[in-house]
Enzyme design. Structure first.
Site, PDB file in Angstrom:
ATOM      1  CE1 TYR A 143       4.244   4.418  -7.567  1.00 41.74           C
ATOM      2  CE2 TYR A 143       4.425   6.783  -7.136  1.00 41.74           C
ATOM      3  CZ  TYR A 143       4.310   5.545  -6.621  1.00 41.74           C
ATOM      4  OH  TYR A 143       3.859   5.359  -5.222  1.00 41.74           O
ATOM      5  CE1 TYR A 186       3.574  10.224  -4.547  1.00 39.65           C
ATOM      6  CE2 TYR A 186       4.985   8.322  -4.088  1.00 39.65           C
ATOM      7  CZ  TYR A 186       3.725   8.827  -4.309  1.00 39.65           C
ATOM      8  OH  TYR A 186       2.517   8.036  -4.173  1.00 39.65           O
ATOM      9  NE  ARG A 231       0.835   9.713   0.572  1.00 41.22           N
ATOM     10  CZ  ARG A 231       0.606   8.279   0.436  1.00 41.22           C
ATOM     11  NH1 ARG A 231       0.510   7.824  -0.758  1.00 41.22           N
ATOM     12  NH2 ARG A 231       0.392   7.651   1.403  1.00 41.22           N
ATOM     13  CG  HIS A 286       3.638   5.074  -0.376  1.00 41.69           C
ATOM     14  ND1 HIS A 286       4.078   6.420  -0.431  1.00 41.69           N
ATOM     15  CD2 HIS A 286       3.078   4.703  -1.698  1.00 41.69           C
ATOM     16  CE1 HIS A 286       3.607   6.798  -1.561  1.00 41.69           C
ATOM     17  NE2 HIS A 286       3.019   5.567  -2.122  1.00 41.69           N
ATOM     18  CG  HIS A 316       1.069   1.669  -4.115  1.00 44.84           C
ATOM     19  ND1 HIS A 316      -0.088   2.592  -3.587  1.00 44.84           N
ATOM     20  CD2 HIS A 316       2.010   2.909  -4.400  1.00 44.84           C
ATOM     21  CE1 HIS A 316       0.157   3.954  -3.849  1.00 44.84           C
ATOM     22  NE2 HIS A 316       1.501   3.990  -4.146  1.00 44.84           N
TER      23      HIS A 316
HETATM   24 FE   FE2 Z   1       2.384   5.780  -4.047  1.00 39.69          FE
END
Ligand code: FE2
Lengths: 182, 222
Positions: B94, B133, B143, B146, B148
């Protein structure tokens, strides 16, 4: 009947995506007494929660529900994040009281949603901008009953600056705020 | 049956100090909460539904088109409603100061978009498939990929934030955030491959419908 989509956490990485410039300045078309609702959000150890998304939705100064927008953003809606001290601040108008379909009287209040890492579902509640004596007939106040629990949802007017309402939110443990579900 | 996760799910460590310990108080949505913010049409630019055109050239990764509908529990389309999305880039990174994953940023990918549903509750976004990640919740934790989602519905009582996952991802089995959802609800968070929604030779197609609660359903058992 379709099943509702399950909730998931907002996670830690929302800041750049969901925050707006001036998201803490709530817009209304009409006039009203401008106030600031501010406070801190704490976890079960009493430590500040520095990565919460704090949202507000409220009636205008005469208790009318906002509809529409000023051309850029919706009326009546506030969105901020807490800072490194867990502090949030929303500058808005003092909401008026309103009446429900069965004649119930809703005291001056702001509907609040808190999302954060570690919250698999957003927390929903209502903060009252009036003292205990004046909210006793409110539907949520009646549902809670216990005045000590109810006090966790009452914002305190600042003694030095009457435009400031202070409301701290403990998510868990001593002084835990009342949260609601629909 | 409740499809939502509990607040306290100890395998997801951050819930332990943040989940309320008292039971929630069940109330009907107030007439205020049966209304919600109205986003002007021009709040959203058409270009914001395409996360791949933000940079000077195309972002790295597997390009994809995601389509679906936003409905309420009665199956009615939720019209003209804001959907916000954000995600990691194809490397699972991110562009966020607290993301310490040692993976490259993509100068051509911000990972943020938004769209308004149309009169039939439909939406369409174009993006790249996010990477998995690592995270520090537990040893060797990763994770699953995905996206959000932040949804408003047409009433503030319908407000929902969630995550969409990809079919067949082996990381779903070890993800406490996904696993916190009761079994009956997990399938609802996974998109379906829908190749014809993609662009031949360019982008994979996926479909994911979302359902928010009714705007003023009455409380159960009261
Ligand atoms: Fe996330």
């Amino acid at each position: 009947m379709p099943k509702p989509t399950p909730s998931q956490t907002v996670g830690p990485f929302f800041a750049r995506e969901l925050l707006w410039k001036d998201g803490g300045g709530v817009l209304f078309p009409g006039r009203g007494d401008r106030i600031t609702l501010t406070g801190r959000v704490f976890d079960g150890n009493g430590a500040p929660i520095y990565d919460a998304l704090f949202e507000t939705w409220q009636a205008d100064a005469v208790g009318k529900f906002p509809s529409g927008d000023d051309g850029s953003r919706p009326y009546g809606y506030g969105r901020v994040s807490t800072d490194s001290d867990g502090r949030y601040a929303v500058e808005t108008v003092m909401p008026g009281s309103f009446t429900g379909p069965g004649g119930e009287r809703y005291a001056p209040q702001i509907s609040v949603a808190i999302f954060a890492r570690g919250l698999l579902k957003g927390l929903r509640t209502r903060v009252f901008l009036a003292p205990l004596e004046l909210i006793k007939d409110d539907p949520l106040a009646r549902a809670i009953g216990d005045p000590d629990r109810l006090r966790t949802l009452i914002a305190a007017r600042d003694a030095g600056d009457p435009k400031i309402y202070r409301w701290d939110v403990r998510l868990r443990g001593a002084g835990e705020a009342v949260f609601i579900e629909f | 049956m409740d499809v939502h996760p509990p607040y306290l799910y100890p395998d997801y460590k951050s819930t332990r100090l943040r989940a309320p310990s008292e039971p929630l108080v069940r109330v009907a949505p107030s007439p205020l909460e049966a209304t919600g913010p109205v986003f002007p049409k021009h709040f959203v630019k058409d270009s914001e539904a395409d996360l791949t055109t933000w940079g000077r050239s195309a972002p790295l990764g597997e390009k994809m088109v995601l389509v679906g509908r936003l409905l309420d529990e009665d199956g009615r389309p939720v019209r003209r409603s804001l959907i916000e999305v954000w995600q990691a880039n194809a490397s699972g990174k991110y562009p966020h100061p607290v993301d310490d994953h040692e993976a490259p940023l993509d100068p051509n990918f911000l990972g943020k978009g938004q769209v308004l549903t149309d009169d039939e509750g439909r939406y369409r976004i174009v993006t790249v498939k996010p990477g998995a990640y690592p995270w520090q919740n537990h040893a060797f934790g990763w994770r699953p990929a995905h996206i959000h989602f932040s949804l408003f519905g047409n009433a503030y009582a319908q407000r929902l934030i969630t995550q969409m996952f990809f079919p067949g991802d082996p990381l779903l089995a070890i993800d406490p955030i996904f696993q916190s959802v009761p079994e009956a609800g997990r399938r609802l968070l996974i998109a379906d491959l829908d190749l014809e929604q993609g662009v031949e030779g360019v982008a994979l197609g996926y479909r994911w419908d979302m359902v928010v609660r009714g705007p003023r359903a009455t409380p159960m058992g009261v």
